[in-house]
Design an enzyme around this catalytic site. Structure first.
Site, PDB file in Angstrom:
ATOM      1  N   GLY A   1      -8.006  -8.554   5.148  1.00 22.94           N
ATOM      2  CA  GLY A   1      -8.772  -8.752   6.380  1.00 22.94           C
ATOM      3  C   GLY A   1      -7.958  -9.209   7.582  1.00 22.94           C
ATOM      4  O   GLY A   1      -8.489  -9.393   8.663  1.00 22.94           O
TER       5      GLY A   1
ATOM      6  N   SER B   1      20.416 -37.817 -14.779  1.00 23.66           N
ATOM      7  CA  SER B   1      19.062 -37.301 -14.619  1.00 23.66           C
ATOM      8  C   SER B   1      18.788 -37.268 -13.118  1.00 23.66           C
ATOM      9  O   SER B   1      18.921 -38.291 -12.436  1.00 23.66           O
ATOM     10  CB  SER B   1      18.059 -38.209 -15.329  1.00 23.66           C
TER      11      SER B   1
ATOM     12  N   HIS C   1       2.090 -43.390  -3.592  1.00 22.44           N
ATOM     13  CA  HIS C   1       1.904 -44.180  -4.809  1.00 22.44           C
ATOM     14  C   HIS C   1       0.694 -43.671  -5.592  1.00 22.44           C
ATOM     15  O   HIS C   1       0.766 -43.413  -6.796  1.00 22.44           O
ATOM     16  CB  HIS C   1       1.726 -45.659  -4.420  1.00 22.44           C
TER      17      HIS C   1
ATOM     18  N   LYS D   1       0.831  -1.202   0.000  1.00 26.46           N
ATOM     19  CA  LYS D   1       0.000   0.000   0.000  1.00 26.46           C
ATOM     20  C   LYS D   1       0.866   1.253   0.000  1.00 26.46           C
ATOM     21  O   LYS D   1       0.648   2.181  -0.787  1.00 26.46           O
ATOM     22  CB  LYS D   1      -0.926  -0.021   1.224  1.00 26.46           C
TER      23      LYS D   1
ATOM     24  N   CYS E   1      14.106 -35.710 -13.549  1.00 27.96           N
ATOM     25  CA  CYS E   1      12.874 -36.455 -13.831  1.00 27.96           C
ATOM     26  C   CYS E   1      12.061 -36.710 -12.575  1.00 27.96           C
ATOM     27  O   CYS E   1      11.080 -37.433 -12.607  1.00 27.96           O
ATOM     28  CB  CYS E   1      13.181 -37.750 -14.562  1.00 27.96           C
TER      29      CYS E   1
ATOM     30  N   ARG F   1       9.606 -45.514 -16.655  1.00 26.53           N
ATOM     31  CA  ARG F   1       9.771 -46.379 -15.467  1.00 26.53           C
ATOM     32  C   ARG F   1       9.398 -47.798 -15.870  1.00 26.53           C
ATOM     33  O   ARG F   1       8.208 -48.149 -15.876  1.00 26.53           O
ATOM     34  CB  ARG F   1       8.876 -45.906 -14.326  1.00 26.53           C
TER      35      ARG F   1
ATOM     36  N   ARG G   1      -3.001   2.843   8.846  1.00 24.39           N
ATOM     37  CA  ARG G   1      -3.357   1.654   8.064  1.00 24.39           C
ATOM     38  C   ARG G   1      -2.181   0.715   7.930  1.00 24.39           C
ATOM     39  O   ARG G   1      -1.081   1.150   7.609  1.00 24.39           O
ATOM     40  CB  ARG G   1      -3.801   2.057   6.653  1.00 24.39           C
TER      41      ARG G   1
ATOM     42  N   MET H   1      -5.175  -7.681   8.964  1.00 23.20           N
ATOM     43  CA  MET H   1      -4.453  -6.711   9.781  1.00 23.20           C
ATOM     44  C   MET H   1      -5.324  -5.490  10.052  1.00 23.20           C
ATOM     45  O   MET H   1      -6.411  -5.374   9.534  1.00 23.20           O
ATOM     46  CB  MET H   1      -3.183  -6.333   9.052  1.00 23.20           C
TER      47      MET H   1
ATOM     48  N   THR I   1      14.873 -36.323  -8.151  1.00 28.10           N
ATOM     49  CA  THR I   1      14.743 -35.481  -6.954  1.00 28.10           C
ATOM     50  C   THR I   1      13.719 -36.019  -5.956  1.00 28.10           C
ATOM     51  O   THR I   1      13.672 -35.546  -4.830  1.00 28.10           O
ATOM     52  CB  THR I   1      14.371 -34.042  -7.372  1.00 28.10           C
ATOM     53  N   ASN I   2      12.923 -37.033  -6.367  1.00 24.75           N
ATOM     54  CA  ASN I   2      12.032 -37.646  -5.361  1.00 24.75           C
ATOM     55  C   ASN I   2      12.883 -38.391  -4.344  1.00 24.75           C
ATOM     56  O   ASN I   2      12.789 -38.176  -3.138  1.00 24.75           O
ATOM     57  CB  ASN I   2      11.065 -38.643  -6.009  1.00 24.75           C
TER      58      ASN I   2
ATOM     59  N   ARG J   1      -3.394  -0.935  -6.620  1.00 27.14           N
ATOM     60  CA  ARG J   1      -2.419  -2.019  -6.768  1.00 27.14           C
ATOM     61  C   ARG J   1      -2.749  -2.771  -8.049  1.00 27.14           C
ATOM     62  O   ARG J   1      -3.881  -2.663  -8.562  1.00 27.14           O
ATOM     63  CB  ARG J   1      -2.447  -2.948  -5.564  1.00 27.14           C
TER      64      ARG J   1
ATOM     65  N   TYR K   1      17.257 -30.122 -19.604  1.00 30.76           N
ATOM     66  CA  TYR K   1      15.812 -30.353 -19.733  1.00 30.76           C
ATOM     67  C   TYR K   1      15.191 -30.678 -18.389  1.00 30.76           C
ATOM     68  O   TYR K   1      15.890 -31.047 -17.442  1.00 30.76           O
ATOM     69  CB  TYR K   1      15.529 -31.485 -20.732  1.00 30.76           C
TER      70      TYR K   1
HETATM   71  C1  PEP Z   1      13.095 -39.967  -8.416  1.00 29.50           C
HETATM   72  O1  PEP Z   1      13.508 -40.583  -7.447  1.00 29.50           O
HETATM   73  O2  PEP Z   1      13.056 -38.726  -8.458  1.00 29.50           O
HETATM   74  C2  PEP Z   1      12.598 -40.681  -9.590  1.00 29.50           C
HETATM   75  C3  PEP Z   1      12.237 -40.027 -10.680  1.00 29.50           C
HETATM   76  O3  PEP Z   1      12.456 -42.016  -9.455  1.00 29.50           O
HETATM   77  P1  PEP Z   1      11.208 -42.719  -8.764  1.00 29.50           P
HETATM   78  O4  PEP Z   1      10.196 -41.687  -8.410  1.00 29.50           O
HETATM   79  O5  PEP Z   1      10.697 -43.703  -9.732  1.00 29.50           O
HETATM   80  O6  PEP Z   1      11.852 -43.351  -7.568  1.00 29.50           O
END
Ligand code: PEP
Ligand code: MG
Length: 903
Positions: A100, A786, A451, A22, A854, A580, A91, A102, A789-790, A335, A874
């Site tokens: 709403g 690759s 899953h 503001k 991935c 997979r 204000r 503050m 990241t999971n 704004r 990618y």
């Molecule tokens: C991961 O671990 O990020 C991955 C892509 O493999 P998954 O999810 O199949 O373990």
């Protein structure tokens, strides 16, 4: 130079960190010469100092004095003066708007003496006493913490005593009496008198605004919106202007264009003879701006002029609050306005067509999240279905179907043409058939990477997970929730974008944007007709085409079969980043893997492998055909072994029951012994990925051979296959070396037998911290990385990805340990750091190393920005997220490309 206080004439719109939203925009409007009531902003830095020390910094008092005197000089009036009092509003205004949440106090400066001055100044005694009672009421509630109902009750009583129903029917005398009552309430409830000294009122109001930043509801709001608790709020002290000084005064809100459609025109509400809170309170019906033109043409013309100036300056839709005091327009706020996803795309392209912004800017004005909102069929508003519960929105879409409680029934009913919602406590690989058959999946347990969630997103199936309020009884084929029972066949509707679960049918409306993405512009325009839907489709097309032109990141898809790959390709995927392969061994084929694992002789094992080879080869031929000419990264088997073996508990029960009946089955007993032998307490960290491939010989060899033969088949058919072999769960370079040697041998054999050269890239997932930390060595053997990241998130945090989100993440977000699940948006400081290390060290060893991601983060907008910055080639994501990833990769590339402000 003052540290804590800035006059409106000193700031600008880019100082939201310091001045709050503001304050920054009031300063900007002041700078533009628009009619803003003079005032000053106490910075967020002052609030932070107050939060750190628990008291107002001494310099602040001095700076407020200086700013106030300057304001008084400008206005030629003094705060709370007995004759012509200057009154101010206090204000809140944080960097991000917190509607709403503050506090605001109006009419600061009124007291027993200056109320007479206000009468004199306004010529309206009733108005003066009404303003005073509003101050005591707001001050009492906000600053002194008195329950607002006590004042409201007293006001009701005063009206009842006069036999009137509306505030406006109270006379000056009534209001004077009410002020006496309110002061009495203040004394009784707070143990002190209402402060008569104007400066004391001001100082107390400032502290109250600071304190409102730390209230429980403000904290909760920030956690939900992912706003940091450390920012603090600014406080704006603004000269009061009055919209309630008679019929030539009023107050209103307006948008410079329609926030729902983007159309230019008059959009707003006006209330004559009223103050700000009256508009929101709905005391009287408001007028449209169009009608305001008839009531007060001069002020209307002035307002339109200011609105046009604001649009030209901000080059975007603005929303504004204004007051007209005796015919004079005052701007109280502006704004860049919030808008629907639909309007965001349309406004962006309209502004390009009006030559107000560039295409790069149009791209930066829309988000992947907005695009996703446009992709899914949505529930139409206004149905009378009952909301059962709200849980985690795991995979977007709107699905309506009969509730079924097991995968077999799901398949049977779907085969008869019925839409079904598969309801499970949680899902496991055995449910896959049912999940494919269902239009939606609903689970009571699990988080966004459970899953059910991962598989549903992969298939583009609507899913709501972690609905803990549901008590599911799979034996009785029913669920109960808040006293209602749903039995098999009852209709459920689930919204995978909001997490809502309804009992009963809710009509679904399809999205023309999905038609555009899947079937192209012409098909979508044919569906859309030539109204607003067509404008939306064209806008999406223009922006997405531009994103594709400017982005550096390629977008690949996670697709396990030819159908998914083909769909991903239609949606713009430039390759498959992750196939997979374990998903190809579920269902009927599972038992073949079981035979390989449990084979007692080499011949048994070989015959099981021989049975698998043509099936796998067939999978890959289809996949490579669907992805012809594009990179197709096929990952060797990854999951824990137990997923391929019979369930230990059921098998134990079966054997025990058989033993009781004296009908022992030798095969089952042997199988049980083997399953027990291989049972792992922590399978996610056990015999999976490359470990499985190296320990249970034959499996990886089979897969590599199937890939090579599929490539040979596709070449023979005149195709252009680009298969890549990816090894999961590498922790050490030696593991990769062993698989690579295996692959080299098999490629040579197949090349020889098929008379073609097969030399496929071999690379690996980086999904364990050790792999990231030794990436420089691993790159000796890997042609590409690759990032998984999971698993990398799971192993870096030590969070079990299947359990923690449903188990305690809700608490972890409410107590501030996490602002967002690290399984959803990459944890840049931890997991992201490992990614950067691996990128740098991998490329140092092998400059041409291919780099992608991935894990689920490959489709998450914020994470995509990070991957762009980290220099990956990618991102790979579920097919339906491909368009979002294309857009976000484009946005990451044009970040900072804006037209500079020339005024
Ligand atoms: C991961 O671990 O990020 C991955 C892509 O493999 P998954 O999810 O199949 O373990
Ligand atoms: Mg993994």
């Amino acid at each position: 130079m003052a540290r804590y206080v800035k006059d409106f004439s000193e700031g600008n719109k880019d100082q939201k960190d310091l001045l709050g939203g503001k304050g920054a925009n009031l300063a900007e409007m002041t700078r533009l010469g628009l009619p803003v009531p003079p005032g000053f902003t106490i910075t967020t830095e002052a609030c932070r100092a107050y939060m750190a020390d628990g008291e107002v910094p001494p310099e602040l008092r001095v700076e407020v004095t200086q700013a106030l005197r300057h304001l008084e000089d400008t206005m030629g009036r003094q705060l709370g003066d007995v004759h012509e009092p200057l009154l101010v509003s206090v204000r809140s205004g944080a960097k991000f708007s917190m509607p709403g949440m503050m506090e605001t106090v109006l009419n600061v400066g009124l007291n027993d003496a200056s109320v007479n001055g206000l009468t004199e100044f306004s010529g309206d005694e009733r108005f003066a006493w009404d303003s005073y009672r509003r101050l005591i009421q707001m001050f009492g509630r906000t600053v002194l913490g008195i329950d607002g109902d006590v004042f409201a009750d007293a006001l009701d009583k005063a009206k009842a005593a006069r036999g009137v129903t509306s505030d406006v029917d109270l006379t000056a005398a009534d209001l004077r009496e009410l002020v006496g009552t309110f002061k009495h309430i203040v004394r009784e409830q707070s143990g002190r008198d209402f402060p008569q000294h104007p400066r004391e009122q001001l100082d107390m109001a400032i502290v109250a605004v600071f304190n409102s930043w730390g209230t429980e509801r403000a904290r909760l709001y920030r956690r939900r919106e992912r706003i940091s608790d450390d920012l603090g709020t600014a406080v704006n002290v603004v000269t009061m202007v009055f919209g309630n000084l008679g019929p030539d005064s009023g107050t209103g809100v307006a948008f410079t264009r329609d926030p729902a459609t983007g159309m230019t025109g008059d959009y707003g509400d006006y209330l004559a003879n009223a103050q700000g809170e009256d508009v929101v309170a709905g005391i009287r019906n408001t007028l449209s701006l169009h009608d305001m033109e008839k009531v007060d043409p001069k002020a209307y013309r002035e307002l339109r002029k200011v609105m046009r100036q604001l649009e030209t300056h901000y080059r975007d839709l603005c929303d504004i609050e204004f007051t007209i005091e005796r015919g004079k327009l005052w701007m109280l706020q502006t704004r860049v306005g919030k808008r629907t996803a639909n309007a965001a795309f349309r406004i962006a392209t309209q502004l390009v067509d009006e030559h107000l912004i560039t295409m790069d800017e149009a791209l930066s004005r829309v988000t992947g999240a907005q695009l996703s909102q446009l992709l899914f069929p949505q529930f139409a508003a206004g149905s009378d279905a009952v909301l059962l519960t709200k849980a985690m929105a795991a995979s977007p879409g709107a699905a309506v179907g009969a509730a079924v409680f097991d995968p077999v029934t799901a398949q049977e009913w779907a085969a008869t043409g019925k839409d079904v919602i598969l309801v499970r406590r949680e899902t496991n690989p055995d449910d896959l058939g049912g999940m494919i058959a269902a239009v939606g999946i609903l689970t009571a347990r699990g988080g966004k990477t459970s899953h059910a969630a991962v598989v549903a997103r992969g298939m583009g199936r609507t899913a709501v997970v972690g609905a803990e309020e549901l008590v599911i009884d799979p034996v009785a084929r029913s669920l109960t929730c808040k006293g209602r029972t749903v039995v098999e066949g009852d209709v459920l509707a689930i919204d995978g974008s909001t997490g809502e679960v309804f009992l009963g049918d809710v009509p679904v409306v399809p999205s023309p944007v999905t038609t555009y993405l899947e079937d192209g512009l012409d098909a979508a325009l044919a569906q859309a007709g030539d109204g607003e839907a067509a404008e939306l489709v064209r806008a999406v097309d223009r922006i997405l085409v531009h994103a594709d032109q400017v982005r550096r990141l390629r977008v690949h898809a996670n697709a396990d079969n030819a159908a998914d790959a083909a769909r991903a390709r239609r949606l713009g995927a430039q390759g498959v980043g992750l196939c997979r392969t374990e998903h190809q061994f579920l269902g009927e084929r599972r038992v073949l893997i079981e035979h390989v694992v449990l084979a007692e002789t080499d011949e048994d094992k070989q015959s099981a492998l021989d049975a698998l080879l043509p099936l796998q080869r067939g999978d890959f031929v289809e996949l490579l055909e669907a992805m012809d000419s594009l990179p197709t990264t096929i990952r060797l088997l990854d999951p824990p072994l137990h997923e391929f073996l019979p369930d230990l508990t059921s098998l134990s029960v079966k054997v025990a029951l058989a033993a009781e009946r004296g009908e022992v089955d030798e095969q089952d007993v042997k199988l049980l012994a083997a399953v027990e032998h291989m049972h792992e307490a922590n399978p996610m960290l056990g015999l999976r990925g490359v470990r499985l491939g190296l320990v249970v010989r034959g499996l990886f060899e089979l897969q590599i051979r199937a890939i090579c033969e599929a490539v040979a088949d596709r070449l023979a058919a005149g195709g252009h296959p680009h298969a890549e072999i990816m090894v999961p769960l590498i922790g050490s370079v030696q593991e990769l070396r062993l698989v690579r040697d295996m692959a080299t041998t098999i490629m040579a054999e197949v090349s020889q037998t098929r008379g073609v050269t097969i030399d496929l890239p071999v690379g690996c997932m980086i999904e364990l911290p050790r792999a990231a930390l030794t990436a420089g060595r691993i790159a000796d053997e890997a042609q590409f990385f690759s990032f998984g990241t999971n698993d990398l998130t799971q192993t870096t945090w030590g969070f079990s990805r299947d359990d923690v989100e449903g188990a305690f993440f809700a608490q972890y977000t409410s107590n501030g340990v996490l602002s967002v699940s690290p399984f959803e948006t990459i944890d840049e400081l931890g997991v992201g750091r490992l990614v950067k290390i691996a990128v740098d060290e991998g490329r140092a060893t092998r400059p041409e190393l291919g780099l992608g991601v991935c894990g689920e983060h490959g489709g998450d907008p914020e994470s995509i920005r990070f991957f762009h910055g980290a220099g990956l080639d990618y991102v790979s994501c579920s097919p339906f997220r491909v368009p979002v990833a294309r857009l976000e990769a484009g946005r990451a590339a044009v970040e900072g490309n804006t037209v500079s402000d020339s005024r």
